[in-house]
Design an enzyme around this catalytic site. Structure first.
Site, mmCIF file in Angstrom:
data_model
loop_
_atom_site.group_PDB
_atom_site.id
_atom_site.type_symbol
_atom_site.label_atom_id
_atom_site.label_comp_id
_atom_site.label_asym_id
_atom_site.label_seq_id
_atom_site.Cartn_x
_atom_site.Cartn_y
_atom_site.Cartn_z
ATOM 1 N N CYS A 149 4.778 6.179 -17.848
ATOM 2 C CA CYS A 149 5.962 5.325 -18.060
ATOM 3 C C CYS A 149 7.230 6.121 -17.768
ATOM 4 O O CYS A 149 7.210 7.333 -17.741
ATOM 5 C CB CYS A 149 6.040 4.862 -19.514
ATOM 6 S SG CYS A 149 4.696 3.792 -20.010
ATOM 7 N N CYS A 158 5.963 6.078 -28.615
ATOM 8 C CA CYS A 158 4.865 6.741 -27.904
ATOM 9 C C CYS A 158 4.981 8.248 -28.147
ATOM 10 O O CYS A 158 6.022 8.835 -27.864
ATOM 11 C CB CYS A 158 4.967 6.450 -26.415
ATOM 12 S SG CYS A 158 3.838 7.467 -25.467
ATOM 13 N N GLU A 204 -4.032 -11.348 5.783
ATOM 14 C CA GLU A 204 -4.112 -10.057 5.096
ATOM 15 C C GLU A 204 -4.726 -9.036 6.050
ATOM 16 O O GLU A 204 -5.658 -9.341 6.782
ATOM 17 C CB GLU A 204 -4.962 -10.232 3.825
ATOM 18 C CG GLU A 204 -5.525 -8.984 3.196
ATOM 19 C CD GLU A 204 -4.471 -8.011 2.700
ATOM 20 O OE1 GLU A 204 -3.536 -8.425 2.014
ATOM 21 O OE2 GLU A 204 -4.593 -6.809 3.021
ATOM 22 N N CYS A 231 4.227 12.457 -20.395
ATOM 23 C CA CYS A 231 3.284 11.668 -19.593
ATOM 24 C C CYS A 231 4.005 11.024 -18.410
ATOM 25 O O CYS A 231 5.134 10.572 -18.523
ATOM 26 C CB CYS A 231 2.658 10.593 -20.477
ATOM 27 S SG CYS A 231 1.674 9.407 -19.577
ATOM 28 N N CYS A 242 8.021 -6.578 -5.250
ATOM 29 C CA CYS A 242 7.852 -5.600 -6.321
ATOM 30 C C CYS A 242 8.846 -4.460 -6.158
ATOM 31 O O CYS A 242 8.727 -3.437 -6.817
ATOM 32 C CB CYS A 242 6.411 -5.106 -6.371
ATOM 33 S SG CYS A 242 5.830 -4.447 -4.823
ATOM 34 N N ASP A 244 4.322 -11.752 -0.132
ATOM 35 C CA ASP A 244 4.211 -10.802 -1.237
ATOM 36 C C ASP A 244 3.886 -9.422 -0.671
ATOM 37 O O ASP A 244 2.770 -8.930 -0.797
ATOM 38 C CB ASP A 244 3.080 -11.300 -2.165
ATOM 39 C CG ASP A 244 2.909 -10.430 -3.401
ATOM 40 O OD1 ASP A 244 3.792 -9.604 -3.683
ATOM 41 O OD2 ASP A 244 1.879 -10.576 -4.077
ATOM 42 N N CYS A 301 -3.006 4.399 -25.299
ATOM 43 C CA CYS A 301 -1.762 4.288 -24.532
ATOM 44 C C CYS A 301 -1.122 2.934 -24.826
ATOM 45 O O CYS A 301 -1.804 1.911 -24.874
ATOM 46 C CB CYS A 301 -2.088 4.430 -23.049
ATOM 47 S SG CYS A 301 -0.744 3.939 -21.977
ATOM 48 N N TYR A 329 0.441 -11.505 3.402
ATOM 49 C CA TYR A 329 0.100 -10.354 2.567
ATOM 50 C C TYR A 329 -0.722 -10.845 1.360
ATOM 51 O O TYR A 329 -0.405 -10.537 0.214
ATOM 52 C CB TYR A 329 1.346 -9.646 2.041
ATOM 53 C CG TYR A 329 2.397 -9.254 3.056
ATOM 54 C CD1 TYR A 329 2.270 -8.070 3.781
ATOM 55 C CD2 TYR A 329 3.536 -10.032 3.262
ATOM 56 C CE1 TYR A 329 3.258 -7.680 4.680
ATOM 57 C CE2 TYR A 329 4.523 -9.649 4.161
ATOM 58 C CZ TYR A 329 4.385 -8.469 4.863
ATOM 59 O OH TYR A 329 5.372 -8.084 5.732
ATOM 60 N N GLN A 384 -3.567 -7.857 -9.682
ATOM 61 C CA GLN A 384 -2.398 -7.528 -10.504
ATOM 62 C C GLN A 384 -2.857 -6.972 -11.847
ATOM 63 O O GLN A 384 -3.827 -7.485 -12.419
ATOM 64 C CB GLN A 384 -1.574 -8.786 -10.731
ATOM 65 C CG GLN A 384 -0.898 -9.301 -9.476
ATOM 66 C CD GLN A 384 0.392 -8.573 -9.157
ATOM 67 O OE1 GLN A 384 0.795 -7.656 -9.881
ATOM 68 N NE2 GLN A 384 1.033 -8.953 -8.088
#
Ligand code: SAH
Length: 389
Positions: free
Chosen positions: A23, A14, A271, A20, A346, A319, A97, A250, A221
Site C-alpha cells: 500500500c 496497519c 483482446e 511494506c 486505471c 478498458d 493484511c 481490451y 479484477q
C-alpha cells in the site's frame, strides 16, 4: 446511479505500513484517501468537464480476492511469509493484511506452520535451495470457492499427498489446489509448469449475474465488490436501448462485454492475449450468451479492418492497460464512427492524454466518475462517457 457511499469508516492501523510495498496511503483515514484521489482526478480531468464524486467502499478493508505471499528464511533461521518491501526483494513478515481476504491469509499462515513437520524449506532464489517460493490464493467472493496455488522452486514435491491431506483437514473450504513450478530468477510469481493436485484446477465466481471461470493465471479484477460498482456505472452511463452493436476493446476474459450482452443486440470483444480470449469464449458458453463474439487481435488493427469493410458500431467500451490507449487506436476507433465511447481507465494520467486525442476526433466527455477500486493504495479508476459531437 450509485450514490457516493458512507466513507466515515473507523480506521484500522496497519503495523507494517512504513515498510511494506503493498500500500502507499494506508496511513490516511479512508475519507482522506478518497479526497486525495478525488483531487488527483479533478486536477487531471477538470479541463474536460465536471468530475463527479468518487465512489468509495462501505468497507475499504479485506477486499482483495487474489493474494500472493512470498516465503523466506529470516536471519534467525525462522520461516517467514509476507510481502516484498517497497523496491526490494526483502520479505516483510505479514500474517494478516488489511486489504486481503482474511480466509486467504489464514490459509497462508497454516501452510507456513505446516512446513516444519513436512521438512519443507522456503526457496532461496540466490542459491536455488529449498522448495516453497510463493503461495497464491484466489477466493470467489460470491461462490465461496477457494483456490490455493503452491509455487515451488522444483517439481520434486515429496509427500505431496500427505501435505494436501493435512491442508484440507485444516481448511475444508479449499476447493482446489494447484502446483506451479517456477525456478527462474524473476519477479514473476508464476512459472510455466502447472499440475492440479486437488479439485478442478479452477474456481468460479459471479460478477453482475454472470459466472466466470478463474484459473491460476486468468486476469480478473481483484476487488469484486467495486468491480460490480465500476461495471454498473459504465453500463448506466452507456444507457443502451437494446438494438446496439458494440465493441468491448481490451476485453480480457470478456467480463464487461458479457455483462453488457443482455442490454444490446451484439457485442464484439477484442483482446490481444490468446489465453484470455480462450477464457472469454468459455465464459460466453458457460453463461449461454449467444450474441457475443470474441476475436484475438490488436484492437486498432481490428477496428481499421472493420472500417475498410465499411462497418460501423454504435458504441465502443474500452478498458486499456495502465499505459492507456494509443493514437493508432483512437484513429481506428473514430473510423468506425461510434456515437458513444465509454472509457474505463486505471490511470488518470494516460486517460487525460487520451481524452485530448479523442476530443480532436470529435468526442466530448459527458460524464466522468472516479471509482475507488484499490483502497490503501494510490490507484484510482475512472469511467468516462463520451459522445460524438
Ligand atoms: N476489460 C478486461 C481487461 C482489462 S486489462 C477486464 O476488466 O477484465 C487490459 C487488457 O488489454 C489486457 O487483457 C491486455 O492483454 C489487453 N491488451 C493490451 N493491448 C492490447 C491491444 N493492442 N489490443 C487488444 N488488447 C490489448
Amino acid at each position: 446511479m450509485q450514490k457516493q457511499m458512507n466513507t466515515q469508516v473507523p480506521k484500522i492501523d496497519c503495523p507494517v505500513v512504513e515498510v511494506c510495498g503493498g500500500c502507499q496511503i494506508q496511513q490516511l483515514s479512508y475519507q482522506k484517501q478518497l479526497e486525495k484521489k478525488q483531487n488527483q482526478v479533478n486536477k487531471l480531468l477538470s479541463k474536460f468537464g465536471k468530475v463527479e464524486p468518487i465512489l468509495g467502499m462501505n468497507n475499504p478493508y479485506y477486499y482483495r480476492n487474489k493474494i500472493h505471499t512470498t516465503f523466506a528464511m529470516n536471519r534467525k533461521g525462522h520461516v517467514i511469509s509476507g510481502k516484498y518491501q517497497a523496491g526490494s526483494h526483502q520479505v516483510v513478515p505479514i500474517d494478516s493484511c488489511l486489504i486481503e481476504d482474511q480466509r486467504a491469509d489464514e490459509i497462508v499462515v497454516s501452510i507456513r506452520k505446516m512446513l516444519r513437520s513436512f521438512k519443507m524449506r522456503p526457496y532461496n532464489e540466490d542459491n536455488r535451495t529449498g522448495l516453497l517460493r510463493h503461495v497464491l490464493v484466489r477466493t470467489g467472493f460470491q461462490s465461496g470457492q477457494i483456490m490455493v496455488v503452491l509455487v515451488l522452486g522444483s517439481p520434486v514435491f515429496p509427500s505431496r499427498k500427505n501435505f494436501i491431506k493435512a491442508l484440507l483437514e485444516k481448511h475444508p473450504e479449499i476447493t482446489t489446489v494447484v502446483m506451479n513450478v517456477n525456478n527462474k530468477k524473476t519477479s514473476m510469481v508464476l512459472g510455466d509448469r502447472e499440475q492440479v493436485l486437488y479439485g478442478k484446477g479452477f474456481i468460479e465466481d459471479t460478477l453482475c449475474g454472470k459466472v466466470f471461470r478463474l484459473s491460476p493465471k486468468s486476469f480478473y479484477q481483484v476487488n469484486p465488490v467495486q468491480t460490480e460498482v465500476l461495471y454498473q456505472t459504465a453500463l448506466d452511463l452507456a444507457n443502451f436501448k437494446g438494438n446496439e452493436t458494440i465493441i468491448d476493446a481490451y476485453c480480457g476474459i470478456g467480463t464487461i462485454g458479457l455483462i453488457a450482452s443482455d442490454r444490446v443486440k451484439q457485442v464484439i470483444g477484442v483482446e490481444l492475449n490468446q489465453a484470455a480470449v480462450k477464457d472469454a469464449i468459455n465464459n460466453a458458453k458457460r453463461n449461454q450468451v449467444k450474441n457475443v463474439y470474441f476475436h484475438q487481435a490488436d484492437a486498432s488493427d481490428f477496428m481499421l479492418e472493420m472500417s475498410r469493410k465499411k462497418q460501423s458500431v454504435d458504441a465502443v467500451l474500452m478498458d486499456p492497460p495502465r499505459s492507456g490507449s494509443t493514437e493508432k487506436f483512437i484513429h481506428a476507433l473514430a473510423s468506425i464512427k461510434p456515437n458513444k465511447v465509454v472509457y474505463i481507465s486505471c490511470n488518470p494520467v494516460t486517460l487525460a492524454r487520451d481524452l485530448e486525442s479523442l476530443a480532436k476526433k470529435g468526442y466530448r466527455a459527458e460524464k466522468m466518475i472516479p471509482v475507488d477500486m484499490f483502497p490503501g493504495t494510490n490507484h484510482v479508476e475512472t469511467v468516462v462517457l463520451m459522445s460524438k459531437l
